[in-house]
Design a protein around this motif. Structure first.
Motif, PDB file in Angstrom:
ATOM      1  N   MET A   1       2.166  44.707 -18.742  1.00  0.00           N
ATOM      2  CA  MET A   1       1.099  43.709 -18.643  1.00  0.00           C
ATOM      3  C   MET A   1       0.513  43.682 -17.235  1.00  0.00           C
ATOM      4  N   VAL A   2       1.384  43.729 -16.214  1.00  0.00           N
ATOM      5  CA  VAL A   2       0.909  43.719 -14.821  1.00  0.00           C
ATOM      6  C   VAL A   2      -0.003  44.921 -14.577  1.00  0.00           C
ATOM      7  N   LEU A   3       0.435  46.094 -15.027  1.00  0.00           N
ATOM      8  CA  LEU A   3      -0.364  47.307 -14.795  1.00  0.00           C
ATOM      9  C   LEU A   3      -1.716  47.228 -15.507  1.00  0.00           C
ATOM     10  N   ILE A   4      -1.693  46.769 -16.768  1.00  0.00           N
ATOM     11  CA  ILE A   4      -2.948  46.706 -17.538  1.00  0.00           C
ATOM     12  C   ILE A   4      -3.916  45.698 -16.910  1.00  0.00           C
ATOM     13  N   LEU A   5      -3.376  44.535 -16.546  1.00  0.00           N
ATOM     14  CA  LEU A   5      -4.258  43.519 -15.961  1.00  0.00           C
ATOM     15  C   LEU A   5      -4.785  43.959 -14.592  1.00  0.00           C
ATOM     16  N   LYS A   6      -3.957  44.692 -13.856  1.00  0.00           N
ATOM     17  CA  LYS A   6      -4.371  45.135 -12.516  1.00  0.00           C
ATOM     18  C   LYS A   6      -5.410  46.255 -12.594  1.00  0.00           C
ATOM     19  N   TYR A   7      -5.144  47.227 -13.431  1.00  0.00           N
ATOM     20  CA  TYR A   7      -6.021  48.407 -13.442  1.00  0.00           C
ATOM     21  C   TYR A   7      -7.140  48.327 -14.476  1.00  0.00           C
ATOM     22  N   VAL A   8      -6.834  47.819 -15.653  1.00  0.00           N
ATOM     23  CA  VAL A   8      -7.867  47.773 -16.692  1.00  0.00           C
ATOM     24  C   VAL A   8      -8.804  46.591 -16.444  1.00  0.00           C
ATOM     25  N   GLU A   9      -8.219  45.435 -16.167  1.00  0.00           N
ATOM     26  CA  GLU A   9      -9.052  44.236 -15.986  1.00  0.00           C
ATOM     27  C   GLU A   9      -9.440  44.010 -14.527  1.00  0.00           C
ATOM     28  N   ASP A  10      -8.834  44.809 -13.643  1.00  0.00           N
ATOM     29  CA  ASP A  10      -9.154  44.738 -12.221  1.00  0.00           C
ATOM     30  C   ASP A  10      -8.923  43.323 -11.654  1.00  0.00           C
TER      31      ASP A  10
ATOM     32  N   SER B   1      -6.743  40.313  -9.586  1.00  0.00           N
ATOM     33  CA  SER B   1      -5.920  40.212  -8.382  1.00  0.00           C
ATOM     34  C   SER B   1      -4.521  39.729  -8.772  1.00  0.00           C
ATOM     35  N   ASN B   2      -3.575  39.841  -7.831  1.00  0.00           N
ATOM     36  CA  ASN B   2      -2.211  39.368  -8.096  1.00  0.00           C
ATOM     37  C   ASN B   2      -2.203  37.880  -8.453  1.00  0.00           C
ATOM     38  N   LYS B   3      -3.094  37.135  -7.791  1.00  0.00           N
ATOM     39  CA  LYS B   3      -3.164  35.684  -8.032  1.00  0.00           C
ATOM     40  C   LYS B   3      -3.590  35.419  -9.489  1.00  0.00           C
ATOM     41  N   GLU B   4      -4.632  36.136  -9.905  1.00  0.00           N
ATOM     42  CA  GLU B   4      -5.142  35.949 -11.276  1.00  0.00           C
ATOM     43  C   GLU B   4      -4.106  36.382 -12.310  1.00  0.00           C
ATOM     44  N   ILE B   5      -3.422  37.486 -12.010  1.00  0.00           N
ATOM     45  CA  ILE B   5      -2.376  37.961 -12.929  1.00  0.00           C
ATOM     46  C   ILE B   5      -1.261  36.915 -13.013  1.00  0.00           C
ATOM     47  N   GLY B   6      -0.945  36.343 -11.850  1.00  0.00           N
ATOM     48  CA  GLY B   6       0.079  35.297 -11.801  1.00  0.00           C
ATOM     49  C   GLY B   6      -0.296  34.107 -12.668  1.00  0.00           C
ATOM     50  N   GLU B   7      -1.566  33.727 -12.631  1.00  0.00           N
ATOM     51  CA  GLU B   7      -2.037  32.589 -13.441  1.00  0.00           C
ATOM     52  C   GLU B   7      -1.871  32.885 -14.926  1.00  0.00           C
ATOM     53  N   ILE B   8      -2.187  34.106 -15.286  1.00  0.00           N
ATOM     54  CA  ILE B   8      -2.086  34.503 -16.693  1.00  0.00           C
ATOM     55  C   ILE B   8      -0.628  34.548 -17.142  1.00  0.00           C
ATOM     56  N   MET B   9       0.220  35.110 -16.270  1.00  0.00           N
ATOM     57  CA  MET B   9       1.616  35.301 -16.670  1.00  0.00           C
ATOM     58  C   MET B   9       2.515  34.112 -16.312  1.00  0.00           C
ATOM     59  N   GLY B  10       1.939  33.113 -15.684  1.00  0.00           N
ATOM     60  CA  GLY B  10       2.712  31.937 -15.313  1.00  0.00           C
ATOM     61  C   GLY B  10       3.721  32.235 -14.217  1.00  0.00           C
ATOM     62  N   LYS B  11       3.341  33.110 -13.289  1.00  0.00           N
ATOM     63  CA  LYS B  11       4.218  33.450 -12.160  1.00  0.00           C
ATOM     64  C   LYS B  11       3.442  33.299 -10.854  1.00  0.00           C
ATOM     65  N   SER B  12       4.180  33.269  -9.743  1.00  0.00           N
ATOM     66  CA  SER B  12       3.515  33.144  -8.445  1.00  0.00           C
ATOM     67  C   SER B  12       2.926  34.495  -8.032  1.00  0.00           C
ATOM     68  N   GLU B  13       2.014  34.425  -7.057  1.00  0.00           N
ATOM     69  CA  GLU B  13       1.377  35.640  -6.553  1.00  0.00           C
ATOM     70  C   GLU B  13       2.431  36.601  -5.989  1.00  0.00           C
ATOM     71  N   GLY B  14       3.411  36.020  -5.261  1.00  0.00           N
ATOM     72  CA  GLY B  14       4.485  36.826  -4.670  1.00  0.00           C
ATOM     73  C   GLY B  14       5.329  37.515  -5.732  1.00  0.00           C
ATOM     74  N   ALA B  15       5.586  36.774  -6.813  1.00  0.00           N
ATOM     75  CA  ALA B  15       6.403  37.342  -7.903  1.00  0.00           C
ATOM     76  C   ALA B  15       5.692  38.533  -8.541  1.00  0.00           C
ATOM     77  N   ILE B  16       4.375  38.415  -8.656  1.00  0.00           N
ATOM     78  CA  ILE B  16       3.590  39.519  -9.254  1.00  0.00           C
ATOM     79  C   ILE B  16       3.595  40.721  -8.313  1.00  0.00           C
ATOM     80  N   LYS B  17       3.480  40.437  -7.020  1.00  0.00           N
ATOM     81  CA  LYS B  17       3.477  41.510  -6.017  1.00  0.00           C
ATOM     82  C   LYS B  17       4.780  42.299  -6.094  1.00  0.00           C
TER      83      LYS B  17
END
Lengths: 93, 184
Positions: free
Chosen positions: B139-148, B150-166
């Motif tokens: 999910m992280v890879l798809i959201l990062k590369y396909v949807e372009d 940011s870590n913050k936005e991915i974190g919001e979607i996955m319910g995790k912090s920006e640091g956790a996504i990083k």
């Protein structure tokens, strides 16, 4: 920083590998769009209520047919028994 | 920009109240993203179409219970998609490979010279490696590369912090790197 064939010599090999991997991922994972016909069809399915006509059976007709059959049957039995009684009394006389 | 977000908020409010036209707008805004995500998770068009339809049917059914937060509406859709894909994988047991031909065909043929068979094999290998990863990493890879995103936005979607996504992203890259090192 020295460069050879576009690569940073002083860079950490792990970093170079990660960069290469990220480049590969960037090239590989690109957005994929569904066909426009699929999008429209799904939109129709989601927002338009299907037109379903429910036909209930007409119980009145079946009740009428059954009751008239019952009445006719009863009448037939009544007349048959009458005829049978008349013929049997005539035969006795 | 603010006008747009205000307009989005109004549309979302209307959709929550059961307005089908408003839901239709939300559908149009999000269908491509959700389809893309599901396509990469399932690896084929027919399942991607089927699951995308189910995501929006489920969303339409439950939208009146949707609670507005600072998290974008698409996060809710992604979570529905994530759960449906997980169920789909459970039902299917064995994972299907992404038909690379389908994926490649979607891009301009001019970008892919005919002689690059080696490159194609490399792409297939990478895709195979991605599909071996746990679902949250995919999910992280798809959201990062396909949807372009940011870590913050991915974190919001996955319910995790920006640091956790990083850190999840870094672990994902390390896993992929290990996969290639073992292969080589």
């Amino acid at each position: 920083m020295k460069k050879k064939d576009g690569m940073k010599i002083d860079s950490d090999p792990d970093e170079i590998l990660d960069e290469n991997l990220e480049e590969k991922l960037e090239g590989l994972l690109s957005p994929v769009a569904p066909s426009s016909s699929y999008i429209d069809e799904l939109q129709n399915r989601l927002t338009k209520t299907p037109e379903v006509v429910v036909e209930y059976p007409n119980y009145l007709i079946s009740i009428l047919v059954l009751s008239s059959g019952f009445v006719l049957g009863t009448l037939l039995l009544f007349f048959l028994s009458k005829i049978f009684r008349l013929t049997s009394s005539k035969a006795k006389a | 920009m603010e006008n747009r977000s205000e307009q989005d908020e109004t549309i979302l409010d209307q959709a929550i109240q059961g307005n089908e036209a408003a839901f239709s707008i939300l559908y149009k805004d999000n269908v491509k993203k959700i389809y893309s995500y599901i396509y990469y998770r399932t690896g084929n068009v027919s399942d991607a179409e089927d699951l995308t339809a189910r995501v929006f049917q489920r969303a339409l059914k439950h939208i009146t219970r949707y609670k507005k937060t600072s998290v974008p509406f698409s996060a809710w859709l992604y979570r529905i998609a994530h759960n449906l894909v997980a169920n789909w994988h459970r039902d299917n047991q064995r994972r299907k490979e992404v038909p690379i031909e389908d994926h490649v065909d979607l891009r301009s043929k001019q970008d892919i010279p005919d002689h690059e068979i080696e490159k194609k094999q490399e792409v297939e290998g990478l895709m195979r490696a991605v599909r071996q990863l746990p679902s949250d990493r995919q999910m992280v890879l798809i959201l990062k590369y396909v949807e372009d995103l940011s870590n913050k936005e991915i974190g919001e979607i996955m319910g995790k912090s920006e640091g956790a996504i990083k850190s999840l992203y870094h672990r994902t890259l390390m896993d992929l790197r290990d996969y290639f090192e073992v292969k080589e």
